[in-house]
Scaffold this active site. Structure first.
Site, PDB file in Angstrom:
ATOM      1  N   ASP A  96      41.670  38.225  33.390  1.00 13.58           N
ATOM      2  CA  ASP A  96      41.457  36.841  33.858  1.00 13.58           C
ATOM      3  C   ASP A  96      39.997  36.376  33.966  1.00 13.58           C
ATOM      4  OD1 ASP A  96      43.953  37.763  34.564  1.00 13.58           O
ATOM      5  OD2 ASP A  96      43.790  37.281  36.673  1.00 13.58           O
ATOM      6  N   GLU A 106      50.816  33.710  39.971  1.00 12.93           N
ATOM      7  CA  GLU A 106      49.445  34.225  40.020  1.00 12.93           C
ATOM      8  C   GLU A 106      48.451  33.095  39.708  1.00 12.93           C
ATOM      9  OE1 GLU A 106      49.929  38.802  38.630  1.00 12.93           O
ATOM     10  OE2 GLU A 106      49.757  37.431  36.970  1.00 12.93           O
TER      11      GLU A 106
HETATM   12  C1  FRU Z   1      46.667  38.050  36.588  1.00  9.78           C
HETATM   13  C2  FRU Z   1      46.410  39.187  37.567  1.00  9.78           C
HETATM   14  C3  FRU Z   1      45.996  38.625  38.919  1.00  9.78           C
HETATM   15  C4  FRU Z   1      45.209  39.733  39.514  1.00  9.78           C
HETATM   16  C5  FRU Z   1      44.510  40.321  38.294  1.00  9.78           C
HETATM   17  C6  FRU Z   1      44.334  41.800  38.354  1.00  9.78           C
HETATM   18  O1  FRU Z   1      46.504  38.392  35.257  1.00  9.78           O
HETATM   19  O2  FRU Z   1      47.555  39.986  37.678  1.00  9.78           O
HETATM   20  O3  FRU Z   1      47.064  38.195  39.713  1.00  9.78           O
HETATM   21  O4  FRU Z   1      44.300  39.298  40.469  1.00  9.78           O
HETATM   22  O5  FRU Z   1      45.311  39.998  37.182  1.00  9.78           O
HETATM   23  O6  FRU Z   1      43.548  42.245  37.292  1.00  9.78           O
END
Ligand code: FRU
Length: 482
Positions: free
Chosen positions: A24, A203
């Site tokens: 992300d 998320e």
């Molecule tokens: C989304 C996610 C988020 C988390 C991160 C962990 O892709 O699962 O919810 O903070 O990636 O790398």
């Protein structure tokens, strides 16, 4: 690993880390003439692992310089996704001399004691434009009894209530919190029961106001990414809601599901904070991958890239409001050579040489009487990605099953589709890079973002029509600047 293996599939227009794993985008912010892109990063492997925040900066949103890691795991856990703000008025007390950056992120703690893992929200601040960070000494600042899925804070200053607001992913809902100082948080409301898609965990939310195109009206938009669920063929993708926000409660004004992108490779996208009011744009970018196969994609020594940064808007059609998105205008200067396609009737096929490492194609199409028409991107003689408009099924389909390497995942070859209401007139804008194709339709009304792994970016382009003719009223093949 040879240099050419490492550079294979390396994008020209998209940010990718020099080495190792990225997911992300985090802490997207503009400050003192620089755009900052922090990102979920595992510096020890090209697969997902203990998360850090990587860091890159750019003056134009297209050419990025990678900097040293910004945030490292500590006794509170690894560093999951989050956001960054400028504390202009020193609400935190961290900045007695001049305003600086505050990162608000999730600490993810996973050990023998914490099963399931504990997720809480923490702060770090920077006095040197994001180069180095100090963790707040009383972290975490926001915890919860039920520890699972309590993450990805996106924070913004809400002018009318004179407070910071945080949207946070809490299982299958988004919770909203407020704070005067980023340190003390107060629960406001929860959104998401009985609305939207619940095909995966919620998320990476984002909440912001956008002005409706050609009007004085504005709407609030809530982005919610939904994680991978094996039963859901599309893997992970992003939905959004359009509605109102009163400083405490977000209310959606529709019941239908709305998708930000019809391709499989745009996830966890969030918008930049603190873009100056004189500029006025809301710009976002996403992680150009999908949890279904992200750890398997065939790059060597590095994994993942971001989508192009895109300017967001809202369009009202009849009584429905939709988010529109276009690549930022900063991209234009990366294309200086162009070939014009004017008033061309195409029956069967018309081919153009396009031996370039990246490119953009814009086409205003009128269908005459073809049942299917479209564009093929011939990466090489044997690697072809097809974009087909099926006028009977009213679909735009991107088919990447022959686009190159795809054996790493069965799911990767499945077609990606958009339902179109009008297949007779269509405006297409395609951006081609070494390992991606991004489609923007009808001035940003829809987007389809797709990874591809061909041996070369492009050799030829063909326009095609089946059982009749289509007309390109106006079109451009845009080639890299020399
Ligand atoms: C989304 C996610 C988020 C988390 C991160 C962990 O892709 O699962 O919810 O903070 O990636 O790398």
């Amino acid at each position: 690993m040879s240099l050419s293996q490492v550079q294979k599939y390396r994008p020209h227009l998209h940010f990718s880390p020099q080495e190792n794993w990225m997911n992300d985008p985090n802490g997207l912010i503009y400050f003192k003439g620089e755009y900052h892109l922090f990102f979920q990063y595992n510096p020890n492997d090209s697969k997902w692992g203990p998360m850090h925040w990587g860091h890159a900066v750019s003056k134009d949103l297209v050419k990025w310089t990678e900097l040293p890691i910004a945030l490292y795991p500590d006794e509170n856990g690894t560093i999951f996704s989050g956001s960054a703000v400028v504390d202009w008025n020193n609400t935190t007390g961290f900045f007695p001399d001049e305003p600086g950056l505050v990162a608000i992120f999730t600490h993810h703690l996973e050990n023998e004691v914490y099963i399931p893992p504990k997720q809480s929200q923490s702060l770090a601040y920077s006095y040197d434009n994001g180069r180095t960070w100090v963790k707040y000494q009383h972290n975490p600042v926001l915890e919860h009894d039920s520890n699972v899925d309590f993450r990805d804070p996106k924070v913004f200053w809400h002018h009318s209530s004179n407070k910071w607001m945080m949207v946070l992913a809490t299982g299958q809902t988004i919770s909203i919190y407020s704070s005067p100082n980023l340190i003390d948080w107060c629960f406001e409301s929860e959104f998401g029961d009985n609305i939207g898609s619940h095909d995966g965990v919620w998320e990476c939310p984002d909440l912001f106001e956008l002005q409706v195109e050609n009007s004085e009206e504005s709407k609030w938009v809530l982005f919610v990414s939904i994680g991978d669920n094996p039963k859901f063929e599309k893997g992970s993708l992003t939905q959004y809601f359009v509605g109102t926000f009163n400083g405490s409660v977000f209310q959606a004004e529709h019941e239908d599901e709305k998708w930000l992108d019809y391709g499989k490779d745009n996830y966890a996208g969030v918008s930049f904070s603190d873009i100056p009011v004189e500029d006025g744009r809301r710009i976002y970018l996403g992680w150009m991958s999908n949890w279904r196969y992200a750890n398997e994609v065939p790059t060597q020594g590095w994994r993942s890239q971001m989508t192009l940064p895109r300017e967001l808007g809202i369009r009202k059609v009849k009584d429905s409001y939709s988010v529109i998105q276009k690549p930022v205008q900063e991209l234009d200067v990366y294309f200086t050579r162009k070939e014009v396609i004017n008033n061309k009737l195409i029956d069967k096929e018309l081919r153009y040489d396009f031996d370039e490492s990246y490119g953009m194609i814009t086409l205003n199409i009128e269908n005459m009487d073809a049942t299917k028409y479209g564009v093929d991107i011939h990466h090489t003689q044997s690697n072809v990605t097809s974009i087909i408009i099926d006028t009977q099924k009213q679909l735009l389909i991107l088919d990447r099953k022959n686009s190159g390497m795809n054996s790493f995942s069965d799911n990767f070859s499945m077609p990606q589709e958009i339902k179109l209401f009008d297949t007779q007139k269509l405006k297409l804008n395609l951006v081609i890079d070494s390992s991606s194709i991004e489609i923007f339709g009808n001035g940003g009304e829809f987007a389809l973002t797709s990874l591809v792994y061909p041996d070369k970016a492009c050799e030829e382009i063909s326009l095609h029509a089946l059982d009749g003719e289509m007309k390109v009223e106006e079109g451009y093949l845009l080639k890299p600047r020399t």
